[in-house]
Design an enzyme around this catalytic site. Sequence first.
Site, PDB file in Angstrom:
ATOM      1  N   ASP A  27     -29.345  26.853   5.633  1.00  0.00           N
ATOM      2  CA  ASP A  27     -30.267  26.385   6.935  1.00  0.00           C
ATOM      3  C   ASP A  27     -29.593  26.645   8.309  1.00  0.00           C
ATOM      4  OD1 ASP A  27     -31.829  25.808   4.888  1.00  0.00           O
ATOM      5  OD2 ASP A  27     -31.226  23.620   4.934  1.00  0.00           O
TER       6      ASP A  27
ATOM      7  N   GLY B 112     -23.812  20.460   2.962  1.00  0.00           N
ATOM      8  CA  GLY B 112     -24.164  19.941   4.407  1.00  0.00           C
ATOM      9  C   GLY B 112     -23.930  18.525   4.805  1.00  0.00           C
ATOM     10  N   ASP B 113     -24.559  18.227   5.818  1.00  0.00           N
ATOM     11  CA  ASP B 113     -24.457  16.832   6.306  1.00  0.00           C
ATOM     12  C   ASP B 113     -24.354  15.855   5.310  1.00  0.00           C
ATOM     13  OD1 ASP B 113     -24.385  18.074   8.934  1.00  0.00           O
ATOM     14  OD2 ASP B 113     -26.545  17.593   9.514  1.00  0.00           O
TER      15      ASP B 113
ATOM     16  N   ARG C 137     -53.163  36.748   4.118  1.00  0.00           N
ATOM     17  CA  ARG C 137     -52.501  36.288   2.980  1.00  0.00           C
ATOM     18  C   ARG C 137     -51.369  35.162   3.391  1.00  0.00           C
ATOM     19  NH1 ARG C 137     -54.027  39.253  -1.494  1.00  0.00           N
ATOM     20  NH2 ARG C 137     -56.014  39.801  -1.471  1.00  0.00           N
TER      21      ARG C 137
ATOM     22  N   LYS D 169     -52.809  47.342  13.466  1.00  0.00           N
ATOM     23  CA  LYS D 169     -53.507  47.182  11.992  1.00  0.00           C
ATOM     24  C   LYS D 169     -53.195  46.233  11.004  1.00  0.00           C
ATOM     25  CE  LYS D 169     -55.536  51.336  12.709  1.00  0.00           C
ATOM     26  NZ  LYS D 169     -57.252  51.193  12.933  1.00  0.00           N
TER      27      LYS D 169
ATOM     28  N   ARG E  35     -54.124  43.668   7.205  1.00  0.00           N
ATOM     29  CA  ARG E  35     -54.380  42.149   7.007  1.00  0.00           C
ATOM     30  C   ARG E  35     -53.431  41.506   7.786  1.00  0.00           C
ATOM     31  NH1 ARG E  35     -52.109  42.249   0.875  1.00  0.00           N
ATOM     32  NH2 ARG E  35     -54.352  42.273   0.252  1.00  0.00           N
TER      33      ARG E  35
ATOM     34  N   THR F 110      -8.961  26.998  -4.552  1.00  0.00           N
ATOM     35  CA  THR F 110      -7.971  27.224  -5.868  1.00  0.00           C
ATOM     36  C   THR F 110      -6.693  27.876  -5.800  1.00  0.00           C
ATOM     37  OG1 THR F 110     -10.003  26.745  -7.213  1.00  0.00           O
ATOM     38  CG2 THR F 110      -8.096  27.664  -8.343  1.00  0.00           C
ATOM     39  N   ARG F 111      -7.037  29.132  -5.250  1.00  0.00           N
ATOM     40  CA  ARG F 111      -5.955  30.010  -5.136  1.00  0.00           C
ATOM     41  C   ARG F 111      -4.753  29.719  -4.148  1.00  0.00           C
ATOM     42  NH1 ARG F 111      -7.778  35.890  -7.365  1.00  0.00           N
ATOM     43  NH2 ARG F 111      -8.336  35.339  -9.391  1.00  0.00           N
TER      44      ARG F 111
ATOM     45  N   GLY G 160     -27.881  21.622  -1.631  1.00  0.00           N
ATOM     46  CA  GLY G 160     -28.388  22.857  -2.215  1.00  0.00           C
ATOM     47  C   GLY G 160     -27.219  23.933  -2.098  1.00  0.00           C
TER      48      GLY G 160
ATOM     49  N   ARG H 277     -27.949  16.460  -5.975  1.00  0.00           N
ATOM     50  CA  ARG H 277     -28.003  15.415  -5.022  1.00  0.00           C
ATOM     51  C   ARG H 277     -27.603  14.064  -5.534  1.00  0.00           C
ATOM     52  NH1 ARG H 277     -31.268  19.598  -3.136  1.00  0.00           N
ATOM     53  NH2 ARG H 277     -30.848  20.089  -0.879  1.00  0.00           N
TER      54      ARG H 277
ATOM     55  N   ALA I 198     -10.780  30.802  -3.143  1.00  0.00           N
ATOM     56  CA  ALA I 198      -9.906  30.504  -1.976  1.00  0.00           C
ATOM     57  C   ALA I 198      -9.486  29.139  -1.984  1.00  0.00           C
ATOM     58  CB  ALA I 198     -10.741  30.736  -0.659  1.00  0.00           C
TER      59      ALA I 198
ATOM     60  N   THR J 111     -24.596  25.933   3.482  1.00  0.00           N
ATOM     61  CA  THR J 111     -25.955  25.699   3.607  1.00  0.00           C
ATOM     62  C   THR J 111     -26.567  26.940   4.215  1.00  0.00           C
ATOM     63  OG1 THR J 111     -27.846  24.444   4.610  1.00  0.00           O
ATOM     64  CG2 THR J 111     -25.607  24.318   5.676  1.00  0.00           C
TER      65      THR J 111
ATOM     66  N   MET K 290     -37.313  29.701   4.195  1.00  0.00           N
ATOM     67  CA  MET K 290     -36.706  28.339   3.919  1.00  0.00           C
ATOM     68  C   MET K 290     -35.853  27.927   5.321  1.00  0.00           C
ATOM     69  SD  MET K 290     -35.274  28.382   0.060  1.00  0.00           S
ATOM     70  CE  MET K 290     -35.135  26.754  -0.188  1.00  0.00           C
TER      71      MET K 290
END
Length: 324
Positions: free
Chosen positions: A131, A106-107, A248, A219, A166, A28-29, A15, A76, A26, A129, A173
């Site tokens: 996460d 990630g892992d 909702r 409320k 409501r 690259t330079r 992701g 992936r 960073a 990531t 995520m």
Amino acid sequence: MANKVSTIGILTSGGDAPGMNAAIRAVTRTALGYGLKVKGIRRGFNGLLEEDIVDLDGRNVSDIIQRGGTILYTARCKEFTTEEGQNRGAEVCRKHNIDGLVVIGGDGSFRGAGKLAERGINTVGIPGTIDLDIACTEYTIGFDTAVNTAMEAIDKVRDTSTSHERCSIIEVMGRHAGFIALWCGIANGAEDILIAERYDYNEQSIIDNIIRRKESGKKHHIIVNAEGVGDSYEMAKRIEEATDIETRATIIGHIQRGGSPTCRDRVYASTMGAYAVDLLYKGASRRVVAHKDGKFVDFDIQEALSMEKDIDQYLYDLSRRLSR
């Protein structure tokens, strides 16, 4: 320690996360400063197998630090989980004279990096990531931007939720990890936070809380729900039926992956990118860059993958105390 490198490849895998471009810049330079050649590999391990490889220099990584996503694209790759795919990846690296590789992801990306290291390609992983679920590090590129994006969205949902009196279930995520949900739950003053690591699936207790708080004059009711729990739309139907309060569900979704990275994501990603090149230049391989106890450090990839990570229990307890 492996041999020193002359050409560094960079790829982003899994992701996307805000700050990946800062890390690419960073890497690259810093590499160019060492007199090394740099090659960008598009679309992760898929692009490696397909030899979608381009030269990078200081100019084609300029004006990208503020951009979300990744200029190298990401994907992936199931084929790379096979021994045949891993052997092919190492062959492609050698064909293009890539003797050092920086893998940002990630892992799963780190497992791929480890397999290339076993085949003689010096590799260093950078945790990218939203996460925050990589156990060896307290920081992953993209988390800060994603959690701020989610926080701002939840603030806006709260406004309309209050106006209509409501209950709102807002799903964020994080895959199987509840870090975004926990941080947003505290930052947004949510009445309930549902994360896979702690949720007991006792929906009746949530319903009882909503009714009790309404009777006390509240409320609105905000529930931050982690992606690992899910079921937000159906949960909203069940809660509305049980409480007779309009409910909702809002799934914030992939806006959490996009957008200009925060200052923290830019600075940490830049530091991790430079650190990765420093390691490769010294001849290191099979390492993962991490941020631990306020310092940038590195771990063996297999050691990093064997670690386990849980949410901060104090933060979780705090979220429950503050929601009363």
